[in-house]
Structures are given as C-alpha cells and as structure tokens.
Design an enzyme around this catalytic site. Structure first.
Site, mmCIF file in Angstrom:
data_model
loop_
_atom_site.group_PDB
_atom_site.id
_atom_site.type_symbol
_atom_site.label_atom_id
_atom_site.label_comp_id
_atom_site.label_asym_id
_atom_site.label_seq_id
_atom_site.Cartn_x
_atom_site.Cartn_y
_atom_site.Cartn_z
ATOM 1 N N ASN A 1 37.292 64.087 40.959
ATOM 2 C CA ASN A 1 35.980 63.975 41.691
ATOM 3 C C ASN A 1 36.171 63.773 43.185
ATOM 4 O O ASN A 1 37.294 63.867 43.632
ATOM 5 C CB ASN A 1 35.470 62.735 41.028
ATOM 6 C CG ASN A 1 36.192 61.500 41.229
ATOM 7 O OD1 ASN A 1 36.328 60.906 41.967
ATOM 8 N ND2 ASN A 1 36.932 60.912 40.075
ATOM 9 N N ASP B 1 36.119 60.196 33.061
ATOM 10 C CA ASP B 1 35.495 59.925 31.699
ATOM 11 C C ASP B 1 35.975 60.904 30.739
ATOM 12 O O ASP B 1 36.282 60.331 29.510
ATOM 13 C CB ASP B 1 33.998 59.725 31.720
ATOM 14 C CG ASP B 1 33.656 58.653 32.684
ATOM 15 O OD1 ASP B 1 34.114 57.498 32.357
ATOM 16 O OD2 ASP B 1 32.502 58.663 33.125
ATOM 17 N N LYS C 1 50.260 78.472 33.066
ATOM 18 C CA LYS C 1 48.830 78.760 33.794
ATOM 19 C C LYS C 1 48.104 79.549 32.977
ATOM 20 O O LYS C 1 48.525 80.680 32.458
ATOM 21 C CB LYS C 1 49.308 79.492 34.993
ATOM 22 C CG LYS C 1 48.215 79.502 36.124
ATOM 23 C CD LYS C 1 48.481 80.673 37.247
ATOM 24 C CE LYS C 1 47.375 80.740 37.803
ATOM 25 N NZ LYS C 1 47.470 81.969 38.908
ATOM 26 N N PHE D 1 32.319 48.935 39.306
ATOM 27 C CA PHE D 1 31.467 49.669 40.144
ATOM 28 C C PHE D 1 30.597 50.528 39.229
ATOM 29 O O PHE D 1 30.875 50.734 37.880
ATOM 30 C CB PHE D 1 32.174 50.543 41.064
ATOM 31 C CG PHE D 1 32.408 49.943 42.230
ATOM 32 C CD1 PHE D 1 33.386 48.809 42.665
ATOM 33 C CD2 PHE D 1 31.989 50.328 43.518
ATOM 34 C CE1 PHE D 1 33.744 48.134 43.592
ATOM 35 C CE2 PHE D 1 32.149 49.609 44.971
ATOM 36 C CZ PHE D 1 33.021 48.561 44.852
ATOM 37 N N LYS E 1 25.601 48.612 32.313
ATOM 38 C CA LYS E 1 27.265 48.476 32.406
ATOM 39 C C LYS E 1 27.683 47.083 32.545
ATOM 40 O O LYS E 1 28.941 46.891 32.053
ATOM 41 C CB LYS E 1 27.767 49.249 33.731
ATOM 42 C CG LYS E 1 27.806 50.739 33.474
ATOM 43 C CD LYS E 1 28.266 51.508 34.462
ATOM 44 C CE LYS E 1 28.297 53.040 34.102
ATOM 45 N NZ LYS E 1 28.074 54.170 35.200
ATOM 46 N N LYS F 1 30.311 46.402 29.705
ATOM 47 C CA LYS F 1 31.997 46.294 30.163
ATOM 48 C C LYS F 1 32.210 45.115 30.064
ATOM 49 O O LYS F 1 33.116 44.641 30.671
ATOM 50 C CB LYS F 1 31.971 47.026 31.292
ATOM 51 C CG LYS F 1 31.510 48.683 31.108
ATOM 52 C CD LYS F 1 32.277 49.538 32.172
ATOM 53 C CE LYS F 1 31.984 50.993 31.820
ATOM 54 N NZ LYS F 1 33.252 51.962 32.117
HETATM 55 O O1 PMT Z 1 36.199 56.512 46.963
HETATM 56 P P1 PMT Z 1 35.145 56.701 48.048
HETATM 57 O O2 PMT Z 1 35.036 57.904 48.594
HETATM 58 O O3 PMT Z 1 34.873 55.567 49.126
HETATM 59 O O4 PMT Z 1 33.821 56.439 47.212
HETATM 60 C C1 PMT Z 1 33.588 55.227 46.564
HETATM 61 C C2 PMT Z 1 32.929 55.315 45.031
HETATM 62 C C3 PMT Z 1 31.616 56.083 44.784
HETATM 63 C C4 PMT Z 1 33.845 56.052 44.257
HETATM 64 C C5 PMT Z 1 32.817 53.864 44.527
HETATM 65 O O5 PMT Z 1 31.938 53.086 45.258
HETATM 66 C C6 PMT Z 1 32.336 53.705 43.031
HETATM 67 O O6 PMT Z 1 31.177 53.574 42.749
HETATM 68 N N1 PMT Z 1 33.404 53.662 42.300
HETATM 69 C C7 PMT Z 1 33.187 53.875 40.864
HETATM 70 C C8 PMT Z 1 33.004 55.266 40.381
HETATM 71 C C9 PMT Z 1 32.933 55.441 38.818
HETATM 72 O O7 PMT Z 1 33.805 55.732 38.029
HETATM 73 O O8 PMT Z 1 31.846 54.873 38.455
HETATM 74 P P2 PMT Z 1 31.410 54.750 36.769
HETATM 75 O O9 PMT Z 1 30.093 54.200 36.658
HETATM 76 O O10 PMT Z 1 31.783 56.275 36.128
HETATM 77 O O11 PMT Z 1 32.270 53.670 36.032
HETATM 78 C C10 PMT Z 1 32.019 52.444 36.005
HETATM 79 C C11 PMT Z 1 33.177 51.331 36.040
HETATM 80 O O12 PMT Z 1 34.082 51.582 35.001
HETATM 81 C C12 PMT Z 1 34.108 51.691 37.444
HETATM 82 O O13 PMT Z 1 34.440 50.366 37.935
HETATM 83 C C13 PMT Z 1 35.142 52.367 36.883
HETATM 84 O O14 PMT Z 1 36.147 52.270 37.649
HETATM 85 C C14 PMT Z 1 35.126 51.997 35.243
HETATM 86 N N2 PMT Z 1 35.741 52.908 34.130
HETATM 87 C C15 PMT Z 1 35.498 54.150 34.459
HETATM 88 C C16 PMT Z 1 35.847 55.101 33.516
HETATM 89 C C17 PMT Z 1 36.956 54.581 32.697
HETATM 90 N N3 PMT Z 1 37.592 55.337 31.913
HETATM 91 N N4 PMT Z 1 37.618 53.541 32.912
HETATM 92 C C18 PMT Z 1 36.870 52.691 33.785
HETATM 93 O O15 PMT Z 1 37.798 51.533 33.789
#
Ligand code: PMT
Length: 415
Positions: free
Chosen positions: A211, A280, A290, A324, A338, A342
């Site tokens: 991403n 995810d 490949k 986040f 979330k 979470k």
């Molecule tokens: O890195 P930059 O370019 O500065 O950009 C910042 C950002 C946009 C990446 C940052 O601000 C941000 O939003 N990070 C979280 C991105 C994300 O994966 O969001 P989510 O809504 O998909 O996930 C929710 C939370 O679960 C996040 O804290 C993530 O780290 C966590 N997660 C998600 C999937 C997973 N399998 N395990 C997790 O722990």
C-alpha cells in the site's frame, strides 16, 4: 541528535563547559565551535576533552603544523547540514550584531548563515552594552527571525557593574534548547512500541501486494516519543526513511513478520502505537516461480492476515493500545467501531482522501476517539505535531486509569 554549541569571547565562556555537560545529559551530541576571542578565555582543549571531538576554531583550520586547507572548510561547513540546532552561549554584543546583519567572517557566524537548523542565543555582556539601543535592535531582529533568545540574568557582572548582562543559568539555556528540539521528560520510564510503514505480501518472487504508506506518521511518533523520554522500539515495514536517533529499529516485510515482532516485543512495552498500514489480505499460496503471462484472466485467492492489534488486546494488561483507522468514508462511525472491535484505548482516524492527510504527506488531519468517550478533531498539522497530540492523549489515559474511581456515597476502596 547533534547540536553545535558556539562559544564567543566573554568571561562567561567558562560556563559553556558546564552547559556541554548538561546538554550531554539530554543525550545530545555536542560539537563545540569557538571564536578567536573565546579562546582567550578558555582553551579549546577543555571542550575537546568534554565532548571527545575536535573543537572547530577556524574556517580553514588544519592539524597542528599542517597548512590551512580548503578541505577542512568544506568538512566544517558540512556541520551546518548535520546539526539539529545551533546554540550560541555566551553570545557577545559583537556576535549578536554579526548574526543580526548576516555577517559571516569566521566559522561560527558562517555556520549561523549556512544552517537551516533552529538557533538559540544566550547573550552575556556588560549592562550598558546589553541595554544599548543597537544591541536591543539586534536582539529584536533575531527574535523576529525566529531565533530563541535566552535573556541574560541580572546581578554582579565581571566588569564590576551590577545589572542585566550575566549569562543566563545553564538550566535555563538547556531548557530552551530542549523546548526548541521538542525534548520533554513526560515519557521517562515508558517503553513505546511503534509500528510504521506498509507490509508486503508476495505473489511470486518478483511481485507483491502493498500500500501507499511512507512510514512518515509512524516515524514521527517514534521520534516524538523518544524526544519525550521514552525508550522506543520502532517496528517498520519497508520505507525510505532514516530511523530517528536513539530509536531501536526492527525491520520487517510481511504482516506475519510484523505480527511476530510486535507480539514478542510488546511484553517490554507500556504503550503500543500501531500506525503501520498492515495488509488485511495475503495470497493463500505465493508462487515459488515467477507467474507467466497467459492469454486468459488470472484470479488470485487471498486469505485474511492475522489482526495484530486485536490479538494484542487479549493480553493487554496496563498497556495503552493505540490503533489507527485509515478511512475513505463514514470516518467517525468506522473509528468508533474499530475502537470497540479492536479493544483499543485510542483510535486515531484519518480520512485519507482529504488534501494534506494520510499517505505520504508531511501533514495529517486526524480525529481521536478514546475508550472513555472523548472525541477530538484536530486541524491539519505536521505529522510530528500530530504525534505529540497523540502522546498527550496517551498520558491523559494513563493518568485517568491510575485514578481510583470514587462515587459519592459509594463505599471507598478501604471499606
Ligand atoms: O505512513 P504514512 O505515509 O505517513 O501514512 C500514514 C497512515 C495513513 C498509514 C497512518 O496515518 C494510518 O492511518 N495507519 C493505519 C493504516 C491502516 O492500516 O488502517 P486500518 O484501518 O486498515 O487498520 C486499523 C488498525 O489495525 C491499524 O492500527 C492497523 O495497524 C491495525 N491492523 C490492521 C490490520 C492487521 N492485520 N493488523 C493490524 O494490527
């Protein structure tokens, strides 16, 4: 962090030695630069012994006996790019005037012009020189340019007069340096685990799913937590960023690697902040060779990755968990969901479709949602400032959770 300490020629030059020691307590790497007249008061050897580094005394200085050379000038000027801050203490009236007018006739004043780092100046001089309109105009000109002036103290001066002009105390100068550098001590004793950047999921040996995360938000959090006194473990997916000074970097690539690293290291931590953009889904079975182009469509089968944040929440203990939420619609609703799903203490939501927010920008626009029902929308600000606001909220949650809730009329904890 690396800073340069400029020492100019006044009786107070000897106090700069104590200032070096105090700044070193803040884990700052101090490069001393002395003017010629400063060397009349204190020998460069004193500072070399304290810092373990050569003191810069001349623009074209060379080792004893060797002719002055241009390489040394180039090497010295590189200091301007390397430093995070320039502090000049003591600054004489003459040096103040040169700084205000942009004169660069020795190494210190050249460094002042050549660096883009913030500047802190602590003047020291005779009271009449300090109060002279010329000096006051110079001080105002520097202030207007964003230079932080640490005003001199009043008292008995070396010239025999009494009044303002004594170099401010070492503590006041160190405090100004720390404030400008964003060093605070409210995270002393905390260990923060911060995740940053993207994760990558291989399709075959040459292609992968990922991403747009640059890691800037997570690195800003690691930097801010470190400057506030925390021990910081930064678990990062691939980024083009330099890790902040003093931070322990653990590099990972896949979600599985991040999962293992986070769960293993979280046991050492009091705060976990998950700014990483974690995949995810991942291919069910990445190809070992490949994938060849064919005529028809190609369907990839994906499976969910482990949810790191949710699994962490199961063994939460006293740890503060910050997640986040990167959203493109219904930001508040998704963030609240979330927070609940979470079991986090705080969710930082960003609408990544907004200009100046989310992936790769230097700034972010976030809203904070806490487990105790607080919702706070912040304006656009640098990712470093966002990081500090998140850390402020972490501390508030920490203090709130330590307070024993008492309801009037209800039995207290002792009964
Ligand atoms: O890195 P930059 O370019 O500065 O950009 C910042 C950002 C946009 C990446 C940052 O601000 C941000 O939003 N990070 C979280 C991105 C994300 O994966 O969001 P989510 O809504 O998909 O996930 C929710 C939370 O679960 C996040 O804290 C993530 O780290 C966590 N997660 C998600 C999937 C997973 N399998 N395990 C997790 O722990």
């Amino acid at each position: 962090m690396k800073i340069a300490l400029g020492v100019s020629g006044g009786v107070a030059a000897y106090k700069a030695a104590e200032l070096v020691r105090r700044l070193q307590q803040e884990k700052l790497d101090v490069q001393v630069v002395m003017t010629r007249s400063a060397q009349e008061f204190v020998a460069p050897l004193t500072f070399a012994a304290l810092t373990g580094q050569k003191v810069i005394t001349e623009m074209f200085s060379a080792d004893a006996g060797a002719p002055a050379n241009v390489e040394s000038a180039i090497e010295h000027i590189a200091v301007a790019q390397r430093i995070d801050l320039l502090v000049i203490a003591p600054a004489t009236a003459n040096v103040l005037a040169k700084l205000a007018r942009g004169i660069a006739d020795d190494f210190l004043t050249t460094l002042h012009l050549a660096t883009t780092a913030p500047v802190v100046v602590a003047p020291a001089m005779n009271v009449n020189m300090w109060e002279h309109p010329a000096t006051q105009e110079n001080v105002e000109a520097l202030r207007a340019r964003g230079v932080r002036i640490v005003e001199p103290d009043e008292g008995y001066l070396a010239c025999g007069m009494t009044g303002a002009g004594r170099l401010a105390g070492v503590e006041a100068i160190a405090r100004a340096v720390c404030e400008v550098l964003g060093i605070r001590h409210d995270f002393d004793g905390e260990t923060a685990l911060v995740t940053a950047g993207p994760t990558c999921e291989d399709l075959d040996p040459v292609r992968f799913l990922t991403n747009r995360s640059s890691g800037k938000m997570g690195y800003a959090l690691a930097d801010a937590a470190g400057r506030r006194g925390a021990r910081v473990i930064l678990i990062s997916g691939p980024t083009a960023l330099e890790p902040p000074a003093g931070v322990e970097l653990v590099s990972v690539r896949t979600t599985e690697e991040m999962y293992r690293a986070v769960l293993e290291r979280a046991t050492e931590c009091t705060v976990v902040i998950k700014a990483a953009a974690v995949a995810d889904y991942r291919p069910v079975s990445p190809h070992s060779k490949k994938l060849k182009r064919g005529a028809g469509r190609l369907t990839l089968e994906l499976e969910p990755t482990p949810d790191i944040l949710s699994d962490l929440a199961r063994e939460k203990g006293d740890r503060i968990l910050v997640g986040f939420a990167a959203e493109t619609d219904h930001v508040s609703e998704h963030a609240r969901e979330k927070l609940r799903a979470k079991r986090a203490d705080l969710i930082v939501a960003n609408d990544v479709t907004q200009e100046g927010a989310g992936f790769d920008h230097e700034t972010n626009i976030v809203s904070l949602f806490t487990r105790d029902g607080r919702e706070l929308s912040l304006p656009r600000m640098s990712k470093f400032d966002v990081a500090n606001r998140i850390l402020d909220e972490v501390l508030r949650l920490r203090h709130a959770s330590r307070q024993v809730p008492t309801v009037e009329g209800a039995p207290g904890p002792d009964t």
